[in-house]
Write an enzyme that holds these catalytic residues in place. Structure first.
Site, PDB file in Angstrom:
ATOM      1  N   LYS A 172       6.666  25.494   7.306  1.00  0.00           N
ATOM      2  CA  LYS A 172       5.204  25.443   7.283  1.00  0.00           C
ATOM      3  C   LYS A 172       4.708  25.043   8.670  1.00  0.00           C
ATOM      4  CE  LYS A 172       2.232  24.502   3.428  1.00  0.00           C
ATOM      5  NZ  LYS A 172       2.034  24.062   2.068  1.00  0.00           N
ATOM      6  N   ARG A 183      -6.331  25.944 -16.819  1.00  0.00           N
ATOM      7  CA  ARG A 183      -4.958  26.238 -17.207  1.00  0.00           C
ATOM      8  C   ARG A 183      -4.551  25.513 -18.491  1.00  0.00           C
ATOM      9  NH1 ARG A 183      -1.199  28.277 -13.160  1.00  0.00           N
ATOM     10  NH2 ARG A 183      -2.337  30.201 -12.783  1.00  0.00           N
ATOM     11  N   GLU A 225      -0.469  21.747 -14.594  1.00  0.00           N
ATOM     12  CA  GLU A 225      -1.619  21.133 -15.261  1.00  0.00           C
ATOM     13  C   GLU A 225      -1.392  21.007 -16.764  1.00  0.00           C
ATOM     14  OE1 GLU A 225      -1.781  23.634 -13.063  1.00  0.00           O
ATOM     15  OE2 GLU A 225      -2.933  22.829 -11.377  1.00  0.00           O
TER      16      GLU A 225
HETATM   17  C1  LIG Z   1      -3.146  26.348 -10.860  1.00  0.00           C
HETATM   18  C2  LIG Z   1      -3.284  25.835  -9.454  1.00  0.00           C
HETATM   19  N1  LIG Z   1      -3.126  24.515  -9.203  1.00  0.00           N
HETATM   20  C3  LIG Z   1      -3.255  24.065  -7.945  1.00  0.00           C
HETATM   21  C4  LIG Z   1      -3.542  24.911  -6.919  1.00  0.00           C
HETATM   22  C5  LIG Z   1      -3.763  24.377  -5.518  1.00  0.00           C
HETATM   23  N2  LIG Z   1      -2.744  24.879  -4.562  1.00  0.00           N
HETATM   24  C6  LIG Z   1      -2.965  25.915  -3.752  1.00  0.00           C
HETATM   25  S1  LIG Z   1      -1.661  26.312  -2.799  1.00  0.00           S
HETATM   26  C7  LIG Z   1      -0.771  25.042  -3.450  1.00  0.00           C
HETATM   27  C8  LIG Z   1       0.623  24.786  -2.964  1.00  0.00           C
HETATM   28  C9  LIG Z   1       1.477  25.948  -3.186  1.00  0.00           C
HETATM   29  O1  LIG Z   1       2.731  25.650  -2.657  1.00  0.00           O
HETATM   30  P1  LIG Z   1       3.747  26.822  -2.359  1.00  0.00           P
HETATM   31  O2  LIG Z   1       3.740  27.772  -3.477  1.00  0.00           O
HETATM   32  O3  LIG Z   1       5.036  26.209  -2.001  1.00  0.00           O
HETATM   33  O4  LIG Z   1       3.092  27.587  -1.139  1.00  0.00           O
HETATM   34  P2  LIG Z   1       2.982  27.139   0.400  1.00  0.00           P
HETATM   35  O5  LIG Z   1       1.542  26.791   0.612  1.00  0.00           O
HETATM   36  O6  LIG Z   1       3.891  25.992   0.632  1.00  0.00           O
HETATM   37  O7  LIG Z   1       3.347  28.326   1.165  1.00  0.00           O
HETATM   38  C10 LIG Z   1      -1.493  24.342  -4.419  1.00  0.00           C
HETATM   39  C11 LIG Z   1      -1.031  23.153  -5.167  1.00  0.00           C
HETATM   40  C12 LIG Z   1      -3.711  26.278  -7.234  1.00  0.00           C
HETATM   41  N3  LIG Z   1      -4.021  27.182  -6.291  1.00  0.00           N
HETATM   42  N4  LIG Z   1      -3.563  26.716  -8.495  1.00  0.00           N
END
Ligand SMILES: Cc1ncc(C[n+]2csc(CCOP(=O)(O)OP(=O)(O)O)c2C)c(N)n1
Length: 624
Positions: free
Chosen positions: A282, A396, A368
């Site tokens: 990242k 969700r 969630e």
């Molecule tokens: C249902 C839901 N909960 C929380 C989020 C907030 N959110 C957006 S990106 C993210 C992290 C995702 O992590 P990852 O899949 O590892 O992707 P990265 O950003 O590390 O590439 C979160 C918690 C969301 N988009 N959808």
């Protein structure tokens, strides 16, 4: 436009580039992303991590025909830049500009318009099955992060996809991070795979050894086959995916373009469900984001040169922070109180709680549904759980709210953050449905504060309540109070200002705007308007509303929520059920029945008539 990027108008142009040029192109793309996000804000760290991965995918597949499904879609900037949107990229997240997420209204290269995590593998499986039904020959690729992988639905999809055996490729983009470091067993499992670099060497040695025994009898052959399978399972990282019916490959370096391209070219030839595990970093290529991937996940404006973040206003306090501080204070006395988040400890204002009460803090990952189910269990064990969650993500867990919490009358407290228009994240992130999905559940206490002090009072009230409670509050700084704080009970509204011409009943953050509207109307037209702070949508302050209906013939009901099923609807239902509509002139003000795109919240509010001027205009029309 930079040297190489200026000639990239579609992914097909990548084919003209040498490996050396592709690497240079990665740097040019990173430059553009950093420059635009430093000004427009956005998901910086995740996007810097997938530049090479995106180029390699587009180099090896033709996603006008093949399908690429991004999970969440927040990491699609490189994808946008090389699929014909580089000239608009500076409009990222601006009103009428490019969305911050992959969006099917923007480009035929964007398969879906997601924004929530964990949906990509299911959607990709659907596409793969549809192609099978219609005899279409094309590749389907889902790309999902390690944080999103652990969000429940992906595992449901993996179980199903593994059993169906359709052709599909899942690219796991493992950067060890969700927004914060990835929590839970999936994170630990991936980390074990990452930390066993010697595995491929051992595997080859063992396989070579087995091959030297090969030319014996049939029975030895069978025995060797079993041993080989057993050893393969033991020595192959990603065994969990193999067990689910996927062929696992990797881990590969997600920044190594030749390795990625070579791998994708090979995997394209294979049938069945395949999972490729890629390791990325990242914030790759920009030290400030690499050093602080959480801070730069959804980045504020910053100085391009050194990543110094511009602070917006030093003395404003957000609703989220106020909520978090209230919990910290209560937890001091209330030793059975625990706080929960689904992967958003910082966004929901719980960082201080986590620091102070580590043993009473649960980050469940992006789960969630599980959070709500677990909260019910905590109450059964006589612990008081407070789950802070964004309005849109709590959708969700609607069934868990119904079945696990309300049906059990479990006294869980929901802090529903980001309720209302959230701004640049757009339609998937606006919190516009929580009033409707909360108020229809029996025995639920549902409330919204007009300011920071009332939020603290509501947190206290909710923690002391024996029934499930929800408090909704917006993504804003708390406003200056428009009234002195007073004590109140569940179901009690508050008259903020008295007038004789009409009444506005406002819910939550709209109270301040209603007061502003009343002032505007008084100053400009000499109208005298009553403003009521409803505080509760459930129990609705019924008697107070019925009295107001006797006093005033014109009513404006305002909320920053979808009109369908919202606060205004609850008042209309009451008046109709009690046969009190009579000749009342009533108007509801809220969000219309359409998806609201991204843009600055103030601008969006003004567009839909939910700022002070908009509320004043609606009332003017009502009394004229
Ligand atoms: C249902 C839901 N909960 C929380 C989020 C907030 N959110 C957006 S990106 C993210 C992290 C995702 O992590 P990852 O899949 O590892 O992707 P990265 O950003 O590390 O590439 C979160 C918690 C969301 N988009 N959808």
């Amino acid at each position: 436009m930079s040297e190489l990027l200026k000639d990239i108008n579609s992914p097909r142009d990548l084919q003209d580039l040498s490996m050396h040029d592709l690497r240079l192109l990665s740097s040019e793309i990173r430059e553009l992303i950093i420059e635009v996000v430093s000004n427009n804000k956005g998901h910086l760290a995740s996007n810097l991590g997938v530049v090479e991965l995106t180029l390699a995918l587009h180099y090896c597949f033709d996603f006008l025909n093949d399908r690429l499904v991004w999970d969440v879609g927040h990491q699609g900037y490189t994808h946008k830049i090389i699929t014909g949107r580089k000239h608009n990229f500076h409009t990222l997240r601006q009103k009428d500009g490019l969305s911050g997420f992959v969006n099917r209204n923007e480009s035929p290269y964007d398969a879906f318009s997601f924004g929530h995590t964990g949906t990509s593998i299911s959607a990709a499986l659907g596409l793969a099955c549809a192609d099978d039904t219609l005899n279409k020959d094309r590749s389907v690729v889902a790309i999902i992060g390690d944080g999103a992988l652990a969000s429940g639905m992906p595992f449901e999809a993996l179980f199903h996809a593994g059993a169906l055996g359709r052709n599909m490729l899942v690219v796991l983009n493992d950067n060890k991070m969700s927004i914060s470091p990835t929590v839970g067993a999936v994170g630990r499992y991936l980390s074990r795979i990452r930390s066993s670099p010697s595995y491929s060497g051992i595997k080859h040695e063992v396989m070579d050894l087995l091959r030297t025994f090969q030319p014996f009898s049939d029975r030895v052959d069978v025995l060797l086959k079993h041993m080989k399978e057993g050893l393969q399972a033991a020595l192959t990282p990603g065994g969990i995916f193999t067990e689910l019916g996927f062929r696992y490959y990797g881990p590969v370096d997600g920044h190594d373009l030749p390795e990625l391209i070579n791998t994708f070219q090979n995997l394209k030839q294979l049938d069945g469900p395949i999972l490729l595990h890629t390791l990325t970093e990242k914030g790759h290529g920009f030290l400030p984001a690499r050093n602080d991937p959480t801070g730069f996940h959804s980045s504020s404006r910053f100085q391009r040169a050194d990543g110094t973040v511009y602070t917006e206003s030093s003395d404003s306090v957000s609703y989220s922070e106020t909520f978090g501080s209230a919990l910290v204070e209560i937890a001091e006395e209330e030793t059975s109180l625990v706080a929960m988040t689904a992967a958003m400890p910082d966004g929901t204002g719980l960082s201080e709680f986590r620091k102070r009460y580590r043993d009473r803090f649960y980050d469940v990952g992006i789960c969630e549904q599980h959070a709500v189910g677990m909260a019910n269990g905590l109450t059964a064990g006589e612990v008081k759980p407070v789950f802070a969650v964004y309005s849109t993500f709590l959708q969700r867990a609607f069934d868990q709210m119904f079945h696990d919490v309300c049906l059990q009358d479990a006294p869980v407290v929901f802090g529903i953050d980001r309720a209302g228009l959230v701004g640049a994240d757009g339609a998937s992130h606006h919190g516009l449905y929580d009033i409707a999905y909360c108020r229809l559940l029996p025995d639920f206490v549902v409330m919204a504060p007009k300011d920071g002090v009332e939020l603290q009072q509501m947190v206290n009230l909710a923690v002391a309540e024996d029934h499930p409670c929800a408090i909704r509050y917006p993504r804003e700084s708390v406003p200056e109070s428009v009234a002195e704080p007073v004590e109140f009970q569940a179901g009690e509204a508050e008259v903020i200002r008295e007038g004789k011409d009409a009444a506005i009943i406002a819910y939550g953050a709209m109270v301040t705007r209603a007061v502003e509207a009343a002032r505007i109307l008084e100053e400009r037209e000499g109208l005298s308007v009553t403003v009521v702070n409803a505080r509760f949508v459930k129990p609705l302050p019924e008697e107070q509303i019925l009295e107001l209906a006797q006093q005033y013939s014109r009513f404006l009901l305002v909320e920053e929520n979808a009109l369908a099923g919202g606060f205004g609807s609850s008042v209309l239902e009451l008046l109709a059920d009690r046969n009190r509509l009579g000749s009342l002139k009533i108007r509801r003000l809220g969000l219309p029945d359409r998806f609201i795109p991204h843009g600055h919240p103030e601008k969006l509010r003004s567009l839909v008539g939910l700022d002070g001027e908009g509320v004043a205009a609606a009332l003017r029309e009502l009394v004229s």
